[in-house]
Design a protein around this motif. Structure first.
Motif, PDB file in Angstrom:
ATOM      1  N   GLY A 103      62.941  -9.131 153.106  1.00 14.07           N
ATOM      2  CA  GLY A 103      61.673  -9.497 152.500  1.00 14.07           C
ATOM      3  C   GLY A 103      60.701  -8.347 152.370  1.00 14.07           C
ATOM      4  N   GLN A 104      61.020  -7.190 152.960  1.00 15.12           N
ATOM      5  CA  GLN A 104      60.127  -6.041 152.900  1.00 15.12           C
ATOM      6  C   GLN A 104      60.525  -5.102 151.762  1.00 15.12           C
ATOM      7  OE1 GLN A 104      60.343  -4.359 156.874  1.00 15.12           O
ATOM      8  NE2 GLN A 104      58.637  -5.620 157.594  1.00 15.12           N
ATOM      9  N   LEU A 105      59.618  -4.184 151.464  1.00 13.12           N
ATOM     10  CA  LEU A 105      59.827  -3.207 150.394  1.00 13.12           C
ATOM     11  C   LEU A 105      61.123  -2.429 150.607  1.00 13.12           C
ATOM     12  CD1 LEU A 105      58.671  -1.590 147.927  1.00 13.12           C
ATOM     13  CD2 LEU A 105      57.594  -0.081 149.624  1.00 13.12           C
ATOM     14  N   ASN A 106      61.900  -2.314 149.538  1.00 13.20           N
ATOM     15  CA  ASN A 106      63.136  -1.516 149.505  1.00 13.20           C
ATOM     16  C   ASN A 106      64.259  -2.078 150.367  1.00 13.20           C
ATOM     17  OD1 ASN A 106      62.211   0.557 147.716  1.00 13.20           O
ATOM     18  ND2 ASN A 106      61.080   1.480 149.418  1.00 13.20           N
ATOM     19  N   TYR A 107      64.189  -3.376 150.707  1.00 17.13           N
ATOM     20  CA  TYR A 107      65.269  -3.966 151.489  1.00 17.13           C
ATOM     21  C   TYR A 107      66.587  -3.917 150.730  1.00 17.13           C
ATOM     22  CZ  TYR A 107      68.026  -7.347 154.144  1.00 17.13           C
ATOM     23  OH  TYR A 107      69.016  -7.964 154.874  1.00 17.13           O
ATOM     24  N   ASP A 108      66.528  -4.078 149.419  1.00 14.83           N
ATOM     25  CA  ASP A 108      67.757  -4.061 148.620  1.00 14.83           C
ATOM     26  C   ASP A 108      68.415  -2.682 148.607  1.00 14.83           C
ATOM     27  OD1 ASP A 108      65.541  -3.109 147.248  1.00 14.83           O
ATOM     28  OD2 ASP A 108      66.388  -3.571 145.275  1.00 14.83           O
ATOM     29  N   ARG A 109      67.631  -1.631 148.801  1.00  9.99           N
ATOM     30  CA  ARG A 109      68.171  -0.270 148.779  1.00  9.99           C
ATOM     31  C   ARG A 109      68.531   0.259 150.167  1.00  9.99           C
ATOM     32  NH1 ARG A 109      63.957   0.276 144.911  1.00  9.99           N
ATOM     33  NH2 ARG A 109      64.732   0.857 142.832  1.00  9.99           N
ATOM     34  N   PHE A 110      67.682  -0.035 151.133  1.00  4.25           N
ATOM     35  CA  PHE A 110      67.793   0.651 152.423  1.00  4.25           C
ATOM     36  C   PHE A 110      67.934  -0.297 153.615  1.00  4.25           C
ATOM     37  CE2 PHE A 110      65.042   3.617 149.848  1.00  4.25           C
ATOM     38  CZ  PHE A 110      66.044   4.551 149.608  1.00  4.25           C
ATOM     39  N   ALA A 111      68.484  -1.492 153.388  1.00  6.29           N
ATOM     40  CA  ALA A 111      68.653  -2.420 154.514  1.00  6.29           C
ATOM     41  C   ALA A 111      69.561  -1.818 155.576  1.00  6.29           C
ATOM     42  CB  ALA A 111      69.228  -3.741 154.023  1.00  6.29           C
ATOM     43  N   GLU A 112      70.573  -1.075 155.146  1.00  7.65           N
ATOM     44  CA  GLU A 112      71.476  -0.400 156.061  1.00  7.65           C
ATOM     45  C   GLU A 112      71.571   1.067 155.692  1.00  7.65           C
ATOM     46  OE1 GLU A 112      75.231  -2.322 155.984  1.00  7.65           O
ATOM     47  OE2 GLU A 112      74.492  -4.191 156.857  1.00  7.65           O
ATOM     48  N   TYR A 113      71.785   1.879 156.706  1.00  4.87           N
ATOM     49  CA  TYR A 113      71.900   3.317 156.460  1.00  4.87           C
ATOM     50  C   TYR A 113      73.189   3.634 155.717  1.00  4.87           C
ATOM     51  CZ  TYR A 113      73.009   8.199 157.242  1.00  4.87           C
ATOM     52  OH  TYR A 113      73.372   9.506 157.050  1.00  4.87           O
ATOM     53  N   ASP A 144      68.028   8.880 150.667  1.00  6.49           N
ATOM     54  CA  ASP A 144      66.780   9.636 150.512  1.00  6.49           C
ATOM     55  C   ASP A 144      65.728   8.698 149.948  1.00  6.49           C
ATOM     56  OD1 ASP A 144      64.751  11.405 150.171  1.00  6.49           O
ATOM     57  OD2 ASP A 144      65.816  12.767 148.820  1.00  6.49           O
ATOM     58  N   ALA A 145      64.715   8.411 150.756  1.00  7.38           N
ATOM     59  CA  ALA A 145      63.686   7.444 150.361  1.00  7.38           C
ATOM     60  C   ALA A 145      62.513   8.082 149.641  1.00  7.38           C
ATOM     61  CB  ALA A 145      63.182   6.706 151.601  1.00  7.38           C
ATOM     62  N   ALA A 146      62.582   9.389 149.357  1.00 11.87           N
ATOM     63  CA  ALA A 146      61.413  10.086 148.814  1.00 11.87           C
ATOM     64  C   ALA A 146      60.896   9.470 147.520  1.00 11.87           C
ATOM     65  CB  ALA A 146      61.751  11.561 148.596  1.00 11.87           C
ATOM     66  N   ALA A 147      61.789   9.018 146.666  1.00  8.12           N
ATOM     67  CA  ALA A 147      61.365   8.494 145.365  1.00  8.12           C
ATOM     68  C   ALA A 147      60.955   7.032 145.420  1.00  8.12           C
ATOM     69  CB  ALA A 147      62.492   8.667 144.345  1.00  8.12           C
ATOM     70  N   PHE A 148      61.092   6.393 146.584  1.00  6.13           N
ATOM     71  CA  PHE A 148      60.851   4.957 146.669  1.00  6.13           C
ATOM     72  C   PHE A 148      59.748   4.580 147.658  1.00  6.13           C
ATOM     73  CE2 PHE A 148      65.315   5.798 145.717  1.00  6.13           C
ATOM     74  CZ  PHE A 148      65.443   5.158 144.487  1.00  6.13           C
ATOM     75  N   VAL A 149      59.297   5.530 148.466  1.00  4.21           N
ATOM     76  CA  VAL A 149      58.264   5.259 149.472  1.00  4.21           C
ATOM     77  C   VAL A 149      57.031   6.076 149.125  1.00  4.21           C
ATOM     78  CG1 VAL A 149      57.643   5.428 151.895  1.00  4.21           C
ATOM     79  CG2 VAL A 149      59.962   4.753 151.257  1.00  4.21           C
ATOM     80  N   ALA A 150      55.982   5.406 148.713  1.00  4.14           N
ATOM     81  CA  ALA A 150      54.731   6.072 148.355  1.00  4.14           C
ATOM     82  C   ALA A 150      53.638   5.657 149.337  1.00  4.14           C
ATOM     83  CB  ALA A 150      54.347   5.719 146.919  1.00  4.14           C
ATOM     84  N   PRO A 151      52.678   6.558 149.543  1.00  2.00           N
ATOM     85  CA  PRO A 151      52.514   7.871 148.906  1.00  2.00           C
ATOM     86  C   PRO A 151      53.235   9.025 149.607  1.00  2.00           C
ATOM     87  CG  PRO A 151      50.600   7.419 150.258  1.00  2.00           C
ATOM     88  CD  PRO A 151      51.491   6.219 150.381  1.00  2.00           C
ATOM     89  N   ALA A 152      54.103   8.734 150.602  1.00  2.00           N
ATOM     90  CA  ALA A 152      54.717   9.811 151.372  1.00  2.00           C
ATOM     91  C   ALA A 152      55.543  10.763 150.508  1.00  2.00           C
ATOM     92  CB  ALA A 152      55.601   9.222 152.469  1.00  2.00           C
TER      93      ALA A 152
END
Length: 318
Positions: A115-125, A130-138
């Motif tokens: 249910g959280q942001l980017n769960y579909d991409r990064f639920a498991e390692y 690389d989360a740089a393009a998906f986690v803002a503003p970091a």
């Protein structure tokens, strides 16, 4: 429901000393300017008053407000202990804060739950994530992206807690930190989480900006990164330039220029001579050895000649 996330973050940054005299916040004398951009992870319009969820629009509006009021309110650090989807408007708000001489510190990203942001991409390692393009503003330039780590436990698998992010600048341990609860009492932060990590680094940056009041934002960031326990020349997606060393950052005699470049001792081009073989050492016995060789050859030749002539001479005598 009382959502105490912001209170805990503020306590880690600037919580006052406890009654037993022990420190709580990293920069207890800092003044926190509360720019409220959300109430809970998910909005609840039926609550009284209605609760606002996390959106990039709200974070962008908050940063724009910081940029407009930075000089008047002496805002020199902006903490964003959350992650939202990227957007051009949010990136522009980051640039506006940077131009207003504000250091923006943000979370590099926790491992998302359902249910959280980017769960579909990064639920498991997955290797190479690389989360740089998906986690803002970091993920933006001119943001100090902070990851969380564990002190003294190099074999802990951090992938269960945080994301690998090529934009990571530094890391700090978080589990066991003491902060403020929503009811005003103290609380223990048990998690390895980037929201708490961003808060701790925001406190260190607040100290830097107080210790070096004439530094620009790039100079403050340079002091933070160049004194971490890694290297700015080879950052990693989990620790960036390394774990922050607050005392080193505050005391090491660095001299970053206005753009944040730190002079390094390097030989000038052309000043280093080409490598050559070392000069052989003088051999004081060379002549003696040479004479010995020749005398040996002569003596050996004479002995051989005597051996050959002996049978001939023996027959003559017979």
């Amino acid at each position: 429901m009382v959502f105490g996330h912001g209170t805990a973050v503020a306590g880690l940054i600037a919580g006052h000393r406890r009654s037993n005299g022990k420190a709580m916040g990293i920069a207890p004398d800092a003044e926190v300017v509360d720019v409220r951009v959300y109430d809970a992870d998910a909005p609840d319009p039926t609550a009284e008053p209605p609760q606002v969820g996390v959106t990039w629009e709200a974070v962008a509006d908050g940063l724009e407000w910081v940029a407009r009021n930075a000089r008047a309110l002496n805002i020199r650090v902006a903490n964003i202990s959350l992650a939202v989807p990227p957007s051009e408007a949010l990136e522009a708000a980051v640039e506006a804060a940077w131009k207003a001489d504000v250091v923006v510190v943000a979370s590099s990203g926790n491992r998302p739950q359902e249910g959280q942001l980017n769960y579909d991409r990064f639920a498991e390692y997955r290797p190479g994530e690389d989360a740089a393009a998906f986690v803002a503003p970091a993920g933006y330039d001119h943001v100090v992206a902070v990851n969380a780590t564990v002190a003294g436990a190099g074999d802990v698998d951090l992938s269960d807690f945080v994301l690998q992010n090529s934009a990571t600048d530094v890391a700090v341990p978080t589990a066991g930190a003491v902060s403020l609860a929503a009811n005003g009492s103290t609380c223990l932060v048990p998690d390895v989480a980037t929201s708490w990590a961003a808060a701790e680094v925001s406190g260190v940056v607040a100290l830097l900006r107080t210790r070096y009041p004439d530094d620009t934002a790039p100079q403050a960031v340079a002091r933070l990164l160049d004194t971490a326990d890694g290297t700015v020349d080879d950052p990693t997606p989990l620790r960036g330039a390394g774990v922050v060393q607050p005392v080193e950052a505050l005391t090491r005699p660095l001299h970053p220029d206005g753009h944040g470049a730190v002079p390094r001792a390097e030989p000038a081009r052309g000043s280093t001579p080409r490598a050559t073989a070392p000069e052989p050492e003088a051999d004081v016995l060379a002549g003696t050895r040479e004479n010995a060789v020749w005398w040996g050859l002569l003596g050996g030749g004479a002995l051989l000649l005597a051996v050959l002539l002996r049978p001939v001479l023996s027959r003559r005598r017979d």
